[in-house]
Write a protein that holds these residues in place. Structure first.
Motif, PDB file in Angstrom:
ATOM      1  N   PHE A 232       0.840  -1.197   0.000  1.00 27.89           N
ATOM      2  CA  PHE A 232       0.000   0.000   0.000  1.00 27.89           C
ATOM      3  C   PHE A 232       0.877   1.250   0.000  1.00 27.89           C
ATOM      4  O   PHE A 232       1.719   1.431   0.879  1.00 27.89           O
ATOM      5  CB  PHE A 232      -0.921   0.007   1.223  1.00 27.89           C
ATOM      6  N   SER A 233       0.675   2.112  -0.988  1.00 29.08           N
ATOM      7  CA  SER A 233       1.528   3.292  -1.151  1.00 29.08           C
ATOM      8  C   SER A 233       1.418   4.256   0.023  1.00 29.08           C
ATOM      9  O   SER A 233       2.393   4.913   0.395  1.00 29.08           O
ATOM     10  CB  SER A 233       1.166   4.032  -2.446  1.00 29.08           C
ATOM     11  N   ASP A 234       0.212   4.363   0.639  1.00 33.87           N
ATOM     12  CA  ASP A 234       0.062   5.300   1.747  1.00 33.87           C
ATOM     13  C   ASP A 234       0.776   4.817   3.006  1.00 33.87           C
ATOM     14  O   ASP A 234       0.999   5.597   3.928  1.00 33.87           O
ATOM     15  CB  ASP A 234      -1.416   5.563   2.046  1.00 33.87           C
ATOM     16  N   ILE A 235       1.124   3.533   3.052  1.00 42.16           N
ATOM     17  CA  ILE A 235       1.908   3.008   4.176  1.00 42.16           C
ATOM     18  C   ILE A 235       3.397   2.978   3.810  1.00 42.16           C
ATOM     19  O   ILE A 235       4.253   3.360   4.613  1.00 42.16           O
ATOM     20  CB  ILE A 235       1.445   1.589   4.561  1.00 42.16           C
ATOM     21  N   LYS A 236       3.694   2.559   2.604  1.00 44.69           N
ATOM     22  CA  LYS A 236       5.083   2.427   2.161  1.00 44.69           C
ATOM     23  C   LYS A 236       5.844   3.754   2.230  1.00 44.69           C
ATOM     24  O   LYS A 236       7.060   3.768   2.462  1.00 44.69           O
ATOM     25  CB  LYS A 236       5.101   1.894   0.728  1.00 44.69           C
TER      26      LYS A 236
END
Length: 637
Positions: A232-236
């Motif tokens: 997930f980009s918002d976590i990465k």
């Protein structure tokens, strides 16, 4: 969970019992807290609701920036054998009662400086107390109303319907009972310290329990959580340090700086680390036990934060995700344990902080005013101890009011950093004061005042914009519409987060005023002597004491001093103090006191009173008493 309120009350009763047992053992001449392990655990009062809930919230907003909040205190702990040990030895030597008293004693026992520091600390720590009440309110609200309708916190005008208000009052009562039993602040509050150490174990155990549950029961280990988060980009985006939206290294250094300062100079930290210290050698073990504690309570922060996001929690729920994860998965027992851990983190801070603040406000603001009023036939010791308890209640309720004015949008870490930036203003005068004898009270007053004014303008005033919309115009346009006076872009400095902005300008003005005023204005003779006793605390031969440089003509007798002290601290305590001096010097209470013993007696009485009211107020009390008596102090040149 309908039973969360009874559990909360039961836990408070347990705390009362632990504190009561600690005090009872002390009264019997025994001690449960005079060991390095209890001392080290009491230092964990640093870990508040900000640590327990806010660290996860910070990770969900800014990634690994949370680590800086622990790296700063860890580095500070490594210096304690030189820095904290020095402060403890100086404090014991001068019988100081608080951080404000410590600073004012260094600078000629200035009552003005003590009052200024006490007032600024009171204002600066309201956000931090509000943080704890916000955390307690939010978590009780979550557990009690989870799965039901309701849970909306009533407005401040209906405080009598708000359980968080009553919880604040209960905490104030606890602090008054076990932190304000006697006026003598240097007498250890062993019951309170024992309760704080117990709470340190509860909050650590609770956080480790939820961390292990999320990491190894909900997921298949730390690696599994990290690997799933990469998808997930918002976590990465939080995995890489130094790229947006994660903080720059400059921001990291700032957070490390203020957290390292806070772990030593926050009033509650100074109280447990310095005032409640039983043996300076306990610091040796605390230097590694405390950093280990910080490591353990922070190790599962990324797992809980990322795991919460993978389970569907939003960033708006970040601050309560530690509690929300077990609750939404039906783990009621774990949910209660986690709640008690967070409750311990909040209550420990509120109790010790309000006790420390009440000591400063009473000793340096209320008492000097009260002693100027001629009150006859009133037991001042009885009046003063109840005023101190009232101050504890006032400070706690003021924190509640600020919490209601603050609104629900501020995350816990933002509130905590605000208070950390305020406490930073004490660091230059304190640190330079114990290592450089040229710094004087003019510089200290100017530097601390300038720093706090900048902090107040940049951080405190904008924090109230939610309740006072008119403040928004100041934030957007600057004071009087002057663009250079925008709080977050002061003097056209742009590109910094609010905390770094406040740290840069407040510390800059603080240091400039501190050093320049110290150079411009000359220190008094007494201040120079005190400066040397602070800087060279372990070199007695370098110190020319006041006793050696002054003599007293026409000194009061011991009976006169006893009568004077009796009106302030009670006849029993006055008789005890006078008897110790009489027996040590083999003199009678009613016989004349000649020089140089008269000056020794004066210093002895001042030192005894400083345990009750701080050095600055004690000095003024003795000076006024001698002036009324007609005593003259003769300087020897």
């Amino acid at each position: 969970m309908d039973y969360i309120l009874p559990i909360t009350l039961l836990y408070l009763i347990i705390l009362f019992l632990i504190a009561y047992i600690g005090d009872r053992y002390k009264e019997k001449g025994k001690s449960l807290v005079s060991n390095p392990y209890i001392y080290s655990l009491s230092l964990a009062v640093y870990c508040t609701a900000w640590t327990f809930y806010g660290s996860v919230g910070l990770f969900m907003h800014k990634g690994f920036e949370y680590i800086a909040v622990y790296i700063g205190p860890t580095f500070a702990a490594f210096t304690w054998w030189h820095s904290l040990r020095k402060i403890v030895l100086i404090s014991k030597k001068h019988n100081t009662t608080s951080i404000a008293d410590f600073i004012s004693t260094r600078y000629g026992k200035s009552s003005l400086l003590a009052a200024i520091v006490s007032f600024f600390i009171l204002i600066g720590l309201l956000p931090y107390i509000a943080l704890q009440i916000k955390a307690i309110s939010g978590t009780i609200n979550l557990l009690y109303f989870y799965g039901k309708k309701g849970g909306i916190s009533p407005p401040i005008s209906q405080f009598y319907k708000d359980y968080s208000f009553y919880m604040a009052v209960i905490l104030a009562v606890f602090g008054a009972l076990f932190g304000a039993r006697k006026l003598d602040v240097t007498e250890k509050h062993e019951g309170m310290v024992l309760a704080v150490a117990f709470e340190a174990l509860i909050k650590l155990g609770a956080f480790l329990a939820v961390g292990i549950y999320v990491t190894y029961y909900v997921f298949s280990g730390y690696r599994d959580i990290i690997n799933q988060g990469i998808i997930f980009s918002d976590i990465k985006k939080f995995y890489t340090i130094g790229t947006s939206p994660t903080p720059s290294f400059f921001q990291w250094l700032n957070i490390m700086l203020i957290s390292g300062i806070a772990v030593m100079f926050l009033p509650r930290q100074f109280h447990v680390a310095v005032i409640e210290n039983n043996d300076v050698n306990h610091i040796k073990k605390a230097m590694y036990i405390f950093p280990i504690y910080l490591f353990l309570i922070s190790i599962f922060v990324p797992a809980i934060a990322i795991g919460g996001r993978l389970l569907g929690l939003s960033t708006e729920e970040a601050d309560i995700s530690v509690l929300l994860i077990p609750t939404m998965r039906g783990e009621d027992a774990l949910g209660v344990l986690v709640f008690l851990g967070g409750f311990s983190a909040a209550t420990g801070m509120v109790i010790v902080e309000t006790v420390a603040i009440s000591t400063m406000v009473l000793n340096h603001i209320i008492s000097p005013l009260l002693f100027k009023i001629k009150i006859r036939r009133i037991n001042l010791s009885f009046l003063l101890i109840h005023i101190k308890r009232a101050i504890i209640l006032f400070v706690t309720v003021a924190g509640y009011v600020y919490f209601k004015l603050l609104g629900e949008k501020k995350i816990l870490v933002d509130i905590g950093l605000m208070s950390f930036c305020a406490i930073l203003q004490l660091a230059p005068a304190t640190i330079l004061g114990i290592y450089w004898e040229k710094i004087n009270k003019f510089g200290a007053i100017a530097g601390i005042s300038a720093g706090f004014i900048i902090w107040f303008y940049i951080l405190f005033i904008p924090s109230l914009s939610n309740s006072f919309p008119a403040i928004n115009s100041l934030v957007e346009s600057g004071l009087f519409g002057v663009e250079a006076l925008k709080p977050f872009e002061l003097f056209y400095l742009k590109g910094f987060d609010p905390w770094s902005h406040s740290i840069f300008w407040s510390l800059t003005f603080n240091l400039i005023f501190l050093v320049s005023f110290s150079i411009i204005f000359e220190s008094s003779k007494e201040e120079k002597e005190l400066a040397q006793s602070f800087v060279y605390e372990d070199r007695a031969e370098s110190e020319r004491t006041i006793t050696e440089s002054r003599l007293i003509a026409h000194s009061p007798s011991l009976a006169d001093y006893e009568q004077f002290l009796g009106r302030i601290i009670g006849n029993h305590q006055a008789e005890k103090i006078v008897s110790v001096f009489a027996s040590s010097k083999l003199v009678k209470k009613d016989e004349p006191i000649g020089s140089p013993m008269a000056m020794q007696l004066r210093e002895y009485m001042e030192n005894a009173l400083s345990a009750y009211f701080g050095s600055a107020t004690a000095k003024n009390l003795i000076d006024n008493f001698l002036k009324v008596y007609g005593t003259k102090v003769v300087e020897i040149f």
